[in-house]
Design an enzyme around this catalytic site. Structure first.
Site, PDB file in Angstrom:
ATOM      1  N   GLY A  16      11.577  17.100   0.724  1.00 17.97           N
ATOM      2  CA  GLY A  16      10.144  16.831   0.695  1.00 17.97           C
ATOM      3  C   GLY A  16       9.593  16.413   2.039  1.00 17.97           C
ATOM      4  O   GLY A  16      10.251  16.514   3.077  1.00 17.97           O
ATOM      5  N   TYR A 139       2.301   4.450 -11.906  1.00 22.35           N
ATOM      6  CA  TYR A 139       3.235   4.817 -10.828  1.00 22.35           C
ATOM      7  C   TYR A 139       3.763   3.565 -10.139  1.00 22.35           C
ATOM      8  O   TYR A 139       4.976   3.416  -9.909  1.00 22.35           O
ATOM      9  CB  TYR A 139       2.509   5.729  -9.838  1.00 22.35           C
ATOM     10  CG  TYR A 139       3.243   6.002  -8.556  1.00 22.35           C
ATOM     11  CD1 TYR A 139       4.512   6.579  -8.560  1.00 22.35           C
ATOM     12  CD2 TYR A 139       2.659   5.705  -7.328  1.00 22.35           C
ATOM     13  CE1 TYR A 139       5.180   6.843  -7.378  1.00 22.35           C
ATOM     14  CE2 TYR A 139       3.316   5.976  -6.134  1.00 22.35           C
ATOM     15  CZ  TYR A 139       4.579   6.532  -6.171  1.00 22.35           C
ATOM     16  OH  TYR A 139       5.238   6.785  -4.993  1.00 22.35           O
ATOM     17  N   PRO A 166       6.878   1.366   1.559  1.00 27.97           N
ATOM     18  CA  PRO A 166       6.131   2.069   2.602  1.00 27.97           C
ATOM     19  C   PRO A 166       4.648   2.150   2.267  1.00 27.97           C
ATOM     20  O   PRO A 166       4.257   2.323   1.110  1.00 27.97           O
ATOM     21  CB  PRO A 166       6.767   3.464   2.617  1.00 27.97           C
ATOM     22  CG  PRO A 166       7.244   3.650   1.211  1.00 27.97           C
ATOM     23  CD  PRO A 166       7.666   2.287   0.724  1.00 27.97           C
ATOM     24  N   LEU A 169       1.770   7.350   3.890  1.00 22.21           N
ATOM     25  CA  LEU A 169       2.370   8.137   4.958  1.00 22.21           C
ATOM     26  C   LEU A 169       1.516   9.368   5.262  1.00 22.21           C
ATOM     27  O   LEU A 169       0.783   9.865   4.407  1.00 22.21           O
ATOM     28  CB  LEU A 169       3.774   8.589   4.566  1.00 22.21           C
ATOM     29  CG  LEU A 169       4.767   7.500   4.171  1.00 22.21           C
ATOM     30  CD1 LEU A 169       6.116   8.127   3.839  1.00 22.21           C
ATOM     31  CD2 LEU A 169       4.920   6.462   5.265  1.00 22.21           C
ATOM     32  N   HIS A 182      -2.881  13.272  -0.690  1.00 22.34           N
ATOM     33  CA  HIS A 182      -3.434  11.973  -0.359  1.00 22.34           C
ATOM     34  C   HIS A 182      -4.612  12.150   0.598  1.00 22.34           C
ATOM     35  O   HIS A 182      -4.966  13.265   0.979  1.00 22.34           O
ATOM     36  CB  HIS A 182      -2.357  11.068   0.231  1.00 22.34           C
ATOM     37  CG  HIS A 182      -1.351  10.616  -0.775  1.00 22.34           C
ATOM     38  ND1 HIS A 182      -0.130  11.227  -0.949  1.00 22.34           N
ATOM     39  CD2 HIS A 182      -1.396   9.604  -1.689  1.00 22.34           C
ATOM     40  CE1 HIS A 182       0.540  10.612  -1.918  1.00 22.34           C
ATOM     41  NE2 HIS A 182      -0.201   9.635  -2.385  1.00 22.34           N
TER      42      HIS A 182
END
Length: 320
Positions: A16, A139, A166, A169, A182
């Protein structure tokens, strides 16, 4: 401290976005025995596939990146799937790592696990002080359950499992599908397409007021490797840049980079998501020496250039 170059490493999600950058960095550091289980061969929601993965590849280090993810829209449409798939993959992988005696297990959580109104900057100690923002709570809670598992397994079995949080990103290779992307790749795509089509307006969700922190994907990969090598404690650790920017400021920056000079219209009937996100990143620097080095303007430029070049290649390859 673990020397990774001679370890058998399994990286779930290694094909990914984040995973591909992590694999590249591991290879540059001399790691030659790295395996990436692909979904077609190893469905990580099935315990029999996980058992086969461990039996065949005998990992000494497990880095669990695989996740079912998306932006606000995808979370709203798939709350059950996002909860189940993320929880079941992680729970079964961590249990298998325990039973097979994996030397080090690294689990990636999510910033969505933090409470909706967490004081800024987000400190790891605040993780349990409220319910997550509703649009991505399933989630976030699924991922947070894996932190409990890592901590309880460390306490009961002495398992070396760590949990990293994290922030959002971005970077080359990101997901630019508007149905699941996103905010940064979505903004880049909308601006680039508006320029190409000669449109003078783009419409964005919310009102632009929420703030976010972003971490360039290559920096994130470096942080994961440093944590894998150097960190071995039960406490979760934020991975971020420590820099906060509003969505409105981000949209203006991307418009400039892409050459879009039209109107940015905000659709306030759509959700904003969490009001603010910015991390306290001092623990990562203190515990394993990680500090993000890519300024957001540089990262946005590289991400935009990647999208434009790959979009052009796609158009050229599909031309008659």
């Amino acid at each position: 401290m673990i020397q990774l170059h001679d370890k058998r490493i399994v990286v779930t999600g290694g094909a990914g976005f984040l995973g591909s950058h992590l694999i590249e960095q591991l290879q540059r550091k001399g790691c030659r025995n790295v395996f990436v289980p692909l979904h077609a061969e190893y469905d990580l929601s099935r315990i029999d596939a996980i058992e086969r993965l461990f039996a065949e590849h005998r990992p000494e280090v497990l880095i669990h990146l695989a996740a079912v993810v998306g932006g606000i829209g995808a979370n709203l449409v798939n709350p059950g799937r996002f909860f189940y798939d993320n929880a079941i993959m992680g729970i079964q992988l961590i249990e298998a790592a325990r039973r097979h005696g994996v030397e080090k297990t690294v689990v990636l959580g999510t910033i969505c696990a933090y409470p909706k109104f967490t004081p800024v900057p987000f400190r790891e100690e605040d993780l349990w002080n409220g319910y997550p923002e509703e649009t991505n709570a399933p989630y976030g809670i699924a991922k947070k359950a894996l932190l409990v598992q890592c901590q309880s397994y460390r306490e009961q079995y002495g398992m070396a499992a760590i949990f990293l949080l994290p922030v959002n990103l971005y970077g080359p290779g990101d997901n630019f599908d508007l149905d699941s992307s996103h905010v940064i790749p979505a903004l880049i795509r909308k601006c680039v397409e508006a320029v190409d089509e000669g449109r003078d307006e783009i419409v964005l969700w919310g009102d632009g007021s929420p703030t976010r922190e972003f971490l360039y994907v290559e920096d994130a990969a470096e942080g994961i490797i440093l944590a894998t090598e150097r960190y071995d404690k039960p406490d979760p650790v934020n991975l971020g840049s420590g820099m906060e920017i509003s969505i409105a400021e981000l949209a203006a920056e991307i418009a400039t980079i892409t050459g879009f000079t039209g109107r940015i219209t905000w659709d306030a009937t759509k959700p904003n998501g969490q009001p603010r996100r910015c991390l306290d990143v001092s623990r990562a620097e203190r515990e394993f020496g990680f500090r993000a080095i890519t300024p957001v303007d540089v990262g946005l430029q590289k991400t935009t250039e990647w999208y434009q070049s790959h979009r052009l290649q796609s158009c050229q390859s599909s031309a008659p």
